[in-house]
Enzyme design. Sequence first.
Site, PDB file in Angstrom:
ATOM      1  N   ARG A 138       0.794  -1.230   0.000  1.00  0.00           N
ATOM      2  CA  ARG A 138       0.000   0.000   0.000  1.00  0.00           C
ATOM      3  C   ARG A 138       0.825   1.278   0.000  1.00  0.00           C
ATOM      4  NH1 ARG A 138      -3.211  -3.793   3.045  1.00  0.00           N
ATOM      5  NH2 ARG A 138      -4.905  -4.359   1.686  1.00  0.00           N
ATOM      6  N   THR A 182       1.726  -5.499   4.466  1.00  0.00           N
ATOM      7  CA  THR A 182       1.228  -4.904   3.222  1.00  0.00           C
ATOM      8  C   THR A 182       0.922  -3.418   3.362  1.00  0.00           C
ATOM      9  OG1 THR A 182      -1.020  -5.542   3.836  1.00  0.00           O
ATOM     10  CG2 THR A 182       0.181  -7.075   2.423  1.00  0.00           C
ATOM     11  N   SER A 197       0.887  -7.738  10.119  1.00  0.00           N
ATOM     12  CA  SER A 197      -0.265  -8.286   9.416  1.00  0.00           C
ATOM     13  C   SER A 197      -0.091  -9.755   9.120  1.00  0.00           C
ATOM     14  CB  SER A 197      -0.530  -7.507   8.127  1.00  0.00           C
ATOM     15  OG  SER A 197       0.525  -7.641   7.224  1.00  0.00           O
ATOM     16  N   GLY A 199      -1.528 -13.941   9.402  1.00  0.00           N
ATOM     17  CA  GLY A 199      -1.717 -14.824  10.535  1.00  0.00           C
ATOM     18  C   GLY A 199      -3.112 -14.697  11.091  1.00  0.00           C
ATOM     19  N   GLU A 200      -4.028 -15.523  10.584  1.00  0.00           N
ATOM     20  CA  GLU A 200      -5.405 -15.432  11.048  1.00  0.00           C
ATOM     21  C   GLU A 200      -5.537 -15.952  12.477  1.00  0.00           C
ATOM     22  OE1 GLU A 200      -8.577 -14.353   9.808  1.00  0.00           O
ATOM     23  OE2 GLU A 200      -7.137 -13.121   8.758  1.00  0.00           O
ATOM     24  N   TRP A 259      -3.185  -4.347  10.963  1.00  0.00           N
ATOM     25  CA  TRP A 259      -2.494  -4.678   9.717  1.00  0.00           C
ATOM     26  C   TRP A 259      -2.603  -3.596   8.650  1.00  0.00           C
ATOM     27  CZ3 TRP A 259      -5.744  -4.862   5.602  1.00  0.00           C
ATOM     28  CH2 TRP A 259      -7.075  -5.198   5.821  1.00  0.00           C
ATOM     29  N   ASN A 277      -9.727  -8.396  13.863  1.00  0.00           N
ATOM     30  CA  ASN A 277     -10.665  -9.217  14.617  1.00  0.00           C
ATOM     31  C   ASN A 277      -9.936 -10.091  15.632  1.00  0.00           C
ATOM     32  OD1 ASN A 277      -9.892 -10.364  11.927  1.00  0.00           O
ATOM     33  ND2 ASN A 277     -10.623 -12.220  12.912  1.00  0.00           N
ATOM     34  N   ASP A 319     -16.310 -11.247  11.854  1.00  0.00           N
ATOM     35  CA  ASP A 319     -15.046 -10.927  11.182  1.00  0.00           C
ATOM     36  C   ASP A 319     -15.024  -9.472  10.708  1.00  0.00           C
ATOM     37  OD1 ASP A 319     -12.505 -11.281  10.293  1.00  0.00           O
ATOM     38  OD2 ASP A 319     -12.975 -12.664   8.677  1.00  0.00           O
ATOM     39  N   ARG A 342     -15.948  -1.502   9.135  1.00  0.00           N
ATOM     40  CA  ARG A 342     -16.470  -2.653   8.394  1.00  0.00           C
ATOM     41  C   ARG A 342     -17.914  -2.939   8.783  1.00  0.00           C
ATOM     42  NH1 ARG A 342     -12.205  -6.292   6.903  1.00  0.00           N
ATOM     43  NH2 ARG A 342     -10.509  -4.940   6.280  1.00  0.00           N
TER      44      ARG A 342
END
Lengths: 581, 287
Positions: A138, A182, A197, A199-200, A259, A277, A319, A342
């Site tokens: 970005r 990113t 950023s 890594g869920e 992130w 989240n 999420d 969101r």
Amino acid sequence: MNNNYLSGVSVAGATALLTVMLAAPAQAAVSDSDIANDAKTTGDVVTWGMGLQGQRYSPLKKINTENVKNMVPAWVFSYGGEKQRGQEAQPVVHDGRMFVTASYSRLYAIDAKTGEELWQYDHRLPDGILPCCDVVNRGAALYGDLVIFGTLDAQLVALNQDTGKVVWKEKIDDFKAGYSFTAAPIIVKGMVVTGVSGGEFGIVGRVEARDAKTGKMVWVRPTVEGHMGTKDGKENGVTGKVNATWPGDMWKTGGAAPWLGGAYDADTNLIFYGTGNPAPWNAHTRPGDNLYSTSTVAINPDTGKIVWHYQYTPNDGWDYDGVNELVSFDSGGKKLAGHADRNGFFYVLDRTNGKLVNAFPFVKQIDWAKGIDLKTGRPMETGVRAGDPTKSADGKKGETIFVAPSFLGGKNWMPMAYSPDTNLFYVPANEWGMDLWNEPVTYKKGAAYLGAGFTIKPLNEDYIGALRAIDPNSGKIVWEYKNNAPLWGGVMTTGGGLVFTGTPEGYLKAFDAKTGKELWKFQTGSGVVGCPITWEMDGEQYVAVPSGWGGAVPLWGGDVAKKVKYLNQGGSLWVFKLPAS
Amino acid sequence: MKYLKPAAAAVLLWWLGVSMAQDVTGLAKVRDKGVLDVALYHDFPPFSYEQGGRSTGIDVELAKLIAEKLGVSASVRLVPPDETMEDDLRIYVWKGHYLGGVVADVMLHVPYDPEFARGNDRVRLIAPYYREQIVVALDPGFGDRELALDVFTREKVGVELDTLADLYLLSAYNGQIRDNVVHFRSVAEAARALKQGELAGVMAPRAELQAALGDQAANYRLGPIQMPGLRQSGWDVGAAVKADHGDLAVAVEEAVAALQAEGELERIFQRFGTTYQTPSRLRRAGG
């Protein structure tokens, strides 16, 4: 350099010297005051957000509502190679040079006048990285003679602006553990500030500040309660209080990764970062607010400590990352800040203390909450939550719920803009919802698992994207522009009364900031999901935007993907200006 | 055919032969290159992991023996798992990752489940070779009655983060176990904590847990446990090939069935410190 000096040396020597001069012209360094005044100085754009407050407003008015219809390309630059996919960057420009990052962790230095490449840096990516959401980048930060950006394998790289040579390189974290990077870093008081950023699961979010000149760590502030921060290598206090809002040891792997990019407000001396989240995805397993997930945290850059926080979606079960930007603005003598989440609500906070001032929907349908209680600052939930998978894990597909917005959000990563002229926010919104259900037959790493299924669905036949002008005081939508495909690019507004944004269909468009009337558009050849900038050079105003379709929509979009599957990828940077009169 | 002149028929036969050779199937391609490319999970003891710079484990040995039966050598690639098994099948078996990287001929440790197969029609799920099951290892100091979960409403239980055991225990007994669930990055780390007396038990897939406990496995009560409300606490493990590689699928199935019949499978599992469990949908040799 004194030309007389050359008279005494040999022709060969003079040629060599000249080559060196051409390769490394002495350019002005980017100073702290350049960064602090970025929003006001029209000759450059040196930071993410076109100013640390992130308003994405330029006072330039040479291009305006009267003449924008005449705007034509000045030059176009191709990123080249076979690598394309999403181009989500915001370029920066300083002293006649432009720096723009591209997909696959590439960075280009370009002559801002001619569009000729000065140098290119291709970060070598290791095998075995599995980025969750496309290979985007970005943008870069400028400081001194450095240009600094983060890579998909979670490194921070500082290059010399003249040569593109690596000056320092620091590992943010281990890409093998799922970390990535990113976002565009920001520079605050000589420090390069980033989140983490990727890594869920299993990671703990944190904001980090390093000495921008050397890369040496100054402070680390975890964004999940219970974790110790550090400053100058020493312990610097725990974030929050252990087990205040998390059960058991789940705070140790609580997620909440900041992130996306951050912002800094000099009036309050606070850095603002949004957090992701909480983990794991099943909200029933983690009763409590799960701080500081889905929040904005305000950090004092001098101490590395959280001064205040505001949480948008307590115990998030949909999420709904809270990573979207918080944009500072002043209204009625108050220091405020705006955030389009969101979860579909637009929040106005007192940026001195994080107290909620106003909250209202900026999308047409919100199913998970009736509204935000202005007294308590908490959502009034409707009860539309996914069921507990362990309660319906008997082999039958769990009950499907439909909820809007979808997890891709009423607004995703793409930054909005605020105009102090119109006192309006310009929000790139999307109207979509999702089916959510528990999936008893799922597997992960070869083993049975309790997963969830989802499908994203448009809410309207004729559009998903909607660029909306929003009055933060009244909560009214003053105007809107509807777009067939979801909007995924950043927004910019100018003193010329214009609002710029791109569309996946390939257009960069200019609108009247007061009325929303479309005044100009240009087809760039691929989807525009990057962030436009504008600056002045040799007395002329320029507008630049990256073009290249990609990002999360084609990867995650479900039914929405059908609307965008015909769009072609690309990779180029377009620059526009008015024709010479 | 009867209207074709002999010369034309010969040309046609030749053409058919050429086009069949060009349209190589999975098995022909494997035999052609002399190598079976196999994708296996990395950091996954006792099935597939690195030791001293070399790939080893049950699935690594199995891959070599399957290749041997096919008359080729095995080239094993240890790969990271993505978020779901569907993702892994897409990345490693039928399509490849958008970052680049080629797909393997076969992937091992893929669940063999007809319901799961229905949602993944780009691959063939074949050759079940093992039955995995969630088990508990309990320190005998915490009760010698029948293994039951209620002990963990009072005592600490270790799990690998973001696994079935983890998500199940966080919700089981109406959340009464939740505060006692201790999360680890791997089953091996949980087993280490158990050995050091920090936990009453560990819940994990049998082979991983047995191998992690190693020679101390006998010191613990280890076995399956009632998991009310759960569809399955055990599942068959097999292989996956591309959907249109039918002959490769048959060859791999025959190889695995032979290895099962010869007792070779059981020997490999024993060698890596685990008890072999026959899959519930075993394909018998020649059957």
